[in-house]
Design an enzyme around this catalytic site. Structure first.
Site, PDB file in Angstrom:
ATOM      1  N   ASP A 121       0.914  -1.167  -0.019  1.00  0.00           N
ATOM      2  CA  ASP A 121       0.027   0.090  -0.019  1.00  0.00           C
ATOM      3  C   ASP A 121       1.122   1.319   0.002  1.00  0.00           C
ATOM      4  O   ASP A 121       2.210   1.145   0.511  1.00  0.00           O
ATOM      5  CB  ASP A 121      -0.874  -0.018   1.499  1.00  0.00           C
ATOM      6  CG  ASP A 121      -2.097  -1.311   1.096  1.00  0.00           C
ATOM      7  OD1 ASP A 121      -2.450  -1.236   0.062  1.00  0.00           O
ATOM      8  OD2 ASP A 121      -2.420  -1.462   2.282  1.00  0.00           O
ATOM      9  N   ASP A 140      -7.150  -1.442  -4.389  1.00  0.00           N
ATOM     10  CA  ASP A 140      -8.012  -1.244  -3.545  1.00  0.00           C
ATOM     11  C   ASP A 140      -8.889  -0.141  -4.046  1.00  0.00           C
ATOM     12  O   ASP A 140     -10.321  -0.400  -3.994  1.00  0.00           O
ATOM     13  CB  ASP A 140      -7.399  -0.697  -2.287  1.00  0.00           C
ATOM     14  CG  ASP A 140      -6.550  -1.864  -1.428  1.00  0.00           C
ATOM     15  OD1 ASP A 140      -6.828  -2.941  -1.694  1.00  0.00           O
ATOM     16  OD2 ASP A 140      -5.694  -1.309  -0.725  1.00  0.00           O
TER      17      ASP A 140
END
Length: 161
Positions: A121, A140
């Protein structure tokens, strides 16, 4: 080949490609935890390893639960999406687009889990030091956009009937 499957392949393929290119850039050029401010007090690029699900859910679960869970659930989700696609008409572009984004996002994060046992991330939004949204990635974002599009399609279909 049916249009819906061409759309699934192209949209999810583009999503996976963009997701993996951005994650590999971060993985190669950033140190874990390294922060680069893009918009002060609002947006940073920060290298984070997510061992859990969205927003770190299950990150602290036992490894013997977490790893099989995160290898099985995305696979089941991909199969379910393909089954749903079989029931759609080529004219149902909103649903096809939404499912394709979810499919591509799921594959993007699944690749990370297979390679690293975690997801990379790096998109880090916050408001000064008051609120900090959990870091996320392109996959995401695609999943959230796909789900949002499907919800919007449901509301539009409900209003039409």
């Amino acid at each position: 080949m049916k249009v819906r499957y061409l759309l699934l392949a192209s949209i999810s393929g583009a999503t996976v490609a963009l997701d993996q290119v951005t994650k590999m850039f971060i993985h190669v050029h950033f140190r874990l935890g390294e922060v680069h401010t893009v918009i002060p007090a609002f947006f940073d690029i920060t290298y984070v390893r997510n061992y859990g699900a969205a927003f770190g859910v299950f990150a602290s679960a036992a490894k013997r639960f977490r790893e099989p869970f995160f290898l099985l659930v995305p696979f089941v989700a991909l199969v379910v999406i393909i089954l749903i696609m079989r029931g759609l008409k080529d004219s149902q572009r909103g649903q096809i687009f939404g499912l394709s984004l979810i499919f591509g996002g799921a594959i993007g994060n699944y690749i990370d889990r297979l390679r690293f046992q975690y997801v990379i991330d790096f998109l880090d939004f916050h408001y000064k030091e008051v609120y900090h949204w959990p870091a996320f990635n392109v996959a995401d974002s695609a999943i959230v956009c796909g789900v949002s599009l499907l919800i919007l399609q449901m509301f539009l279909a409900k209003n039409e009937s």
